[in-house]
Design an enzyme around this catalytic site. Structure first.
Site, mmCIF file in Angstrom:
data_model
loop_
_atom_site.group_PDB
_atom_site.id
_atom_site.type_symbol
_atom_site.label_atom_id
_atom_site.label_comp_id
_atom_site.label_asym_id
_atom_site.label_seq_id
_atom_site.Cartn_x
_atom_site.Cartn_y
_atom_site.Cartn_z
ATOM 1 N N TRP A 181 0.811 -1.218 0.000
ATOM 2 C CA TRP A 181 0.000 0.000 0.000
ATOM 3 C C TRP A 181 0.848 1.275 0.000
ATOM 4 C CZ3 TRP A 181 2.037 2.166 4.158
ATOM 5 C CH2 TRP A 181 2.402 1.357 5.246
ATOM 6 N N LYS A 239 -2.513 -8.273 -7.743
ATOM 7 C CA LYS A 239 -3.320 -8.132 -6.544
ATOM 8 C C LYS A 239 -2.739 -7.008 -5.696
ATOM 9 C CE LYS A 239 -2.992 -9.318 -2.545
ATOM 10 N NZ LYS A 239 -3.573 -8.069 -1.931
ATOM 11 N N SER A 248 6.350 -7.302 2.875
ATOM 12 C CA SER A 248 7.172 -7.646 4.037
ATOM 13 C C SER A 248 7.929 -8.951 3.834
ATOM 14 C CB SER A 248 6.260 -7.788 5.264
ATOM 15 O OG SER A 248 5.371 -8.877 5.049
ATOM 16 N N GLU A 256 10.793 -8.215 -3.437
ATOM 17 C CA GLU A 256 11.264 -6.917 -2.933
ATOM 18 C C GLU A 256 10.692 -6.780 -1.537
ATOM 19 O OE1 GLU A 256 13.264 -5.751 -6.507
ATOM 20 O OE2 GLU A 256 13.298 -5.000 -4.453
ATOM 21 N N LEU A 257 11.528 -7.009 -0.539
ATOM 22 C CA LEU A 257 11.002 -7.206 0.812
ATOM 23 C C LEU A 257 11.395 -6.062 1.749
ATOM 24 C CD1 LEU A 257 11.690 -11.061 0.981
ATOM 25 C CD2 LEU A 257 9.644 -9.867 0.173
HETATM 26 N N1 LIG Z 1 11.588 -3.869 -1.208
HETATM 27 C C1 LIG Z 1 10.676 -3.084 -1.736
HETATM 28 O O1 LIG Z 1 10.764 -2.620 -2.882
HETATM 29 C C2 LIG Z 1 9.466 -2.749 -0.909
HETATM 30 C C3 LIG Z 1 8.607 -1.764 -1.379
HETATM 31 C C4 LIG Z 1 7.478 -1.440 -0.599
HETATM 32 C C5 LIG Z 1 7.227 -2.102 0.607
HETATM 33 N N2 LIG Z 1 8.081 -3.061 1.004
HETATM 34 C C6 LIG Z 1 7.865 -3.730 2.285
HETATM 35 O O2 LIG Z 1 6.459 -4.022 2.485
HETATM 36 C C7 LIG Z 1 6.159 -3.915 3.864
HETATM 37 C C8 LIG Z 1 5.004 -2.957 4.070
HETATM 38 O O3 LIG Z 1 3.980 -3.182 3.125
HETATM 39 P P1 LIG Z 1 2.743 -4.036 3.563
HETATM 40 O O4 LIG Z 1 2.372 -3.785 4.969
HETATM 41 O O5 LIG Z 1 1.694 -3.886 2.500
HETATM 42 O O6 LIG Z 1 3.378 -5.516 3.477
HETATM 43 P P2 LIG Z 1 2.612 -6.887 3.563
HETATM 44 O O7 LIG Z 1 3.625 -7.914 3.309
HETATM 45 O O8 LIG Z 1 1.774 -6.990 4.773
HETATM 46 O O9 LIG Z 1 1.574 -6.857 2.315
HETATM 47 C C9 LIG Z 1 2.076 -6.750 1.023
HETATM 48 C C10 LIG Z 1 1.067 -7.388 0.079
HETATM 49 O O10 LIG Z 1 0.976 -8.771 0.397
HETATM 50 C C11 LIG Z 1 -0.391 -9.136 0.602
HETATM 51 N N3 LIG Z 1 -0.401 -10.237 1.561
HETATM 52 C C12 LIG Z 1 -0.473 -10.188 2.900
HETATM 53 N N4 LIG Z 1 -0.429 -11.433 3.425
HETATM 54 C C13 LIG Z 1 -0.313 -12.289 2.367
HETATM 55 C C14 LIG Z 1 -0.214 -13.701 2.226
HETATM 56 N N5 LIG Z 1 -0.219 -14.529 3.294
HETATM 57 N N6 LIG Z 1 -0.101 -14.230 0.979
HETATM 58 C C15 LIG Z 1 -0.107 -13.428 -0.108
HETATM 59 N N7 LIG Z 1 -0.195 -12.078 -0.046
HETATM 60 C C16 LIG Z 1 -0.298 -11.524 1.187
HETATM 61 C C17 LIG Z 1 -1.041 -7.869 1.077
HETATM 62 O O11 LIG Z 1 -2.440 -7.924 0.839
HETATM 63 C C18 LIG Z 1 -0.353 -6.840 0.205
HETATM 64 O O12 LIG Z 1 -0.962 -6.799 -1.061
HETATM 65 C C19 LIG Z 1 7.415 -3.424 4.534
HETATM 66 O O13 LIG Z 1 8.130 -4.499 5.078
HETATM 67 C C20 LIG Z 1 8.214 -2.796 3.414
HETATM 68 O O14 LIG Z 1 9.581 -2.783 3.667
HETATM 69 C C21 LIG Z 1 9.204 -3.397 0.289
#
Ligand SMILES: NC(=O)c1ccc[n+]([C@@H]2O[C@H](COP(=O)([O-])OP(=O)(O)OC[C@H]3O[C@@H](n4cnc5c(N)ncnc54)[C@H](O)[C@@H]3O)[C@@H](O)[C@H]2O)c1
Ligand SMILES: O=C[C@H](O)CS(=O)(=O)O
Length: 475
Positions: free
Chosen positions: A147, A171, A226, A247-248
């Site tokens: 997001w 998604k 994440s 990309e985590l």
């Molecule tokens: N490395 C990069 O380029 C980059 C860029 C942006 C954000 N991030 C990371 O993302 C995190 C913050 O974003 P967030 O809170 O949306 O992360 P998140 O991992 O909670 O969610 C990311 C996406 O994964 C989906 N998701 C959640 N649980 C899932 C599952 N079990 N299976 C499949 N999809 C699932 C979410 O709906 C969302 O679309 C931070 O750790 C940040 O560092 C990394």
């Protein structure tokens, strides 16, 4: 202006939609959209695979032309896209406009990169044959995005996929689906076939993620989010050996040496730490400051951070918006309270969260073992850690499971090279606080992921190399 008046998303709004999109600044409901279940997404994937065949047979130039048309529409609708980003993610409007331009740059970049999917000829092992390679699209792809950059994280995946000749189903995060749907609408208006790029909004992220990893037609999954979720997807992708780009999370050190330009370093912190209220994967997560300049640097930084204006991202002059929701703001406040209880000093901010808002905060006396130094804060809080010399700085900087971005400020060229090479990160910025650009390979090492997005490397993640041995050359 309300979301309903924005033509880019009005067609997607459903009064009975299961997904409720809220404004983080006000808590107001922006709108509701339908949620796709696994059967619906499976059908979308089937159609994406069918559309891919014809798309892969287009010339690279023909694909480029359609990507350029999409790029033009994104820029033509930049103001409305920025409003949608701010309304559903909370970031200040000026930052949202910046994200639109940044996200569009990936579309423009890969409109050209798709024409450089070069093969090669290789000296053979026999006069009867010749060796060559060609590059072909990997196939039907899926993407899961976060997001915090609801537009750029999508174009950073969709553009190379389409340029390579792939189809892709995206998604987005449940909190920010409207930006994704607006991008889809513009892509289809540009002439990109409807089934080739589809956004699937869902309340069942884990179920759809598992489907992406197990559907027999999905050849690749690109995930940004994440590390925790990335690990889940890696395990699920093993079932079909699905190609992954990950990309985590990050835990960026921001290292200020005694010989640094302190004013430049302060501006670098403002750009890196407080952009998007600290909710970026490449945010400075720890400020490592050498003893000799610690007090002077902290004093200047406190004064500068005090100029940030926290408020609704749509309001003029706001330079610090809310976090994505009240739960995230409370999580950040708890990290600050834990550090304060451990004896850290709060130099500014640190007054707790108020709804989704958390003030810009600086803390000193932080040690590397504390949760606020080990965790990805993902909020507008800057923990300051002292260090003595280069070796100490490198040890502290590398003491993390992450390895995405790192920053160092020094005017000693030998030190810059020594420290840059010693930092275990995918990206290192020297004397700059912002490093993201479509022209450079974006990605991390260790538990920050695998693969690279953008640059001339980004296309390869959506292509396969085929080796052909052309025999029968004997006269
Ligand atoms: N490395 C990069 O380029 C980059 C860029 C942006 C954000 N991030 C990371 O993302 C995190 C913050 O974003 P967030 O809170 O949306 O992360 P998140 O991992 O909670 O969610 C990311 C996406 O994964 C989906 N998701 C959640 N649980 C899932 C599952 N079990 N299976 C499949 N999809 C699932 C979410 O709906 C969302 O679309 C931070 O750790 C940040 O560092 C990394
Ligand atoms: O949060 C992650 C983004 O990749 C940050 S940036 O917009 O690419 O700098």
């Amino acid at each position: 202006m309300t979301i309903e008046t924005l033509a880019l998303v009005s067609d997607y709004l459903r009064a009975d939609g299961a997904i409720v999109v809220e404004n983080p600044a006000t808590g107001a409901v922006l709108g509701r959209i339908a949620s796709h279940d696994a059967d619906a997404v499976s059908a979308i994937i089937d159609k994406a695979d069918a559309a891919r065949i014809a798309w892969a047979q287009h010339s690279a130039q023909a694909r480029s032309n359609l990507l350029r048309a999409w790029h033009g529409l994104i820029l033509a609708h930049a103001d409305d896209l920025a409003r949608i980003i701010t309304l559903e993610s909370g970031k200040p409007l000026a930052e949202a406009k910046g994200e639109v331009a940044y996200g569009a740059s990936y579309v423009e970049w890969f409109a050209e990169e798709g024409k450089r999917a070069y093969g090669e000829t290789i000296p053979g092992f026999s006069p009867r044959s010749r060796i060559l390679t060609i590059r072909q699209p990997i196939g039907t792809c899926a993407a899961i995005t976060p997001w915090n950059f609801p537009l750029a994280m999508i174009t950073r995946k969709v553009a190379p996929a389409l340029a390579a000749g792939c189809s892709i189903v995206v998604k987005p995060a449940e909190a920010t689906p409207l930006t994704a749907l607006a991008l889809e609408k513009l892509a289809h208006e540009a002439g990109i076939p409807a089934d080739l790029f589809r956004v699937t909004a869902t309340k069942s992220s884990s179920a759809i993620g598992a489907l992406f990893c197990t559907h027999p037609l999905v050849r690749k999954l690109s995930f940004t989010g994440s590390t925790r979720v990335g690990q889940i997807l890696m395990a699920q992708a093993a079932q079909q050996v699905t190609r992954l780009s990950l990309e985590l999370g990050g835990n960026a050190p921001f290292i200020v040496f005694d010989d640094a330009d302190l004013d430049a370093a302060v501006e670098g912190v403002l750009a890196s730490k407080y952009r998007n209220a600290g909710q970026t994967c490449v945010c400075a997560n720890r400020l490592l400051v050498q003893d000799g300049v610690h007090d002077a640097f902290v004093a200047r930084l406190v004064a500068r951070v005090g100029q940030l204006r926290m408020g609704d991202g749509m309001a003029d002059g706001t330079t610090l918006g809310p976090l994505i929701d009240a739960r995230e703001a409370a999580r950040v406040a708890a990290l600050v309270e834990d550090a304060r209880t451990a004896g850290c000093a709060i130099k500014i901010g640190g007054t707790g969260s108020d709804g989704a808002f958390h003030p810009a905060t600086i803390m000193t006396g932080v040690t590397q073992d504390m949760p606020i130094a080990q965790d990805e804060i993902f909020g507008p809080v800057a923990p300051v850690i002292r260090f003595t010399d280069e070796a100490d700085a490198i040890r502290i900087a590398n003491d993390t499971i992450y390895g995405l971005a790192a920053y160092l400020y020094s005017r000693d060229i030998g030190r810059v090279w020594r420290v840059m090479e010693a930092l275990e990160y995918g990206m290192v910025a020297v004397n700059e606080g912002i490093l993201s650009t479509e022209t450079a390979p974006f990605g991390g090492v260790k538990q920050s992921g695998m693969g690279r997005e953008g640059s001339s490397h980004g296309l390869a993640d959506y292509m396969e190399i085929k080796y052909a041995l052309m025999g029968g050359m004997a006269g």
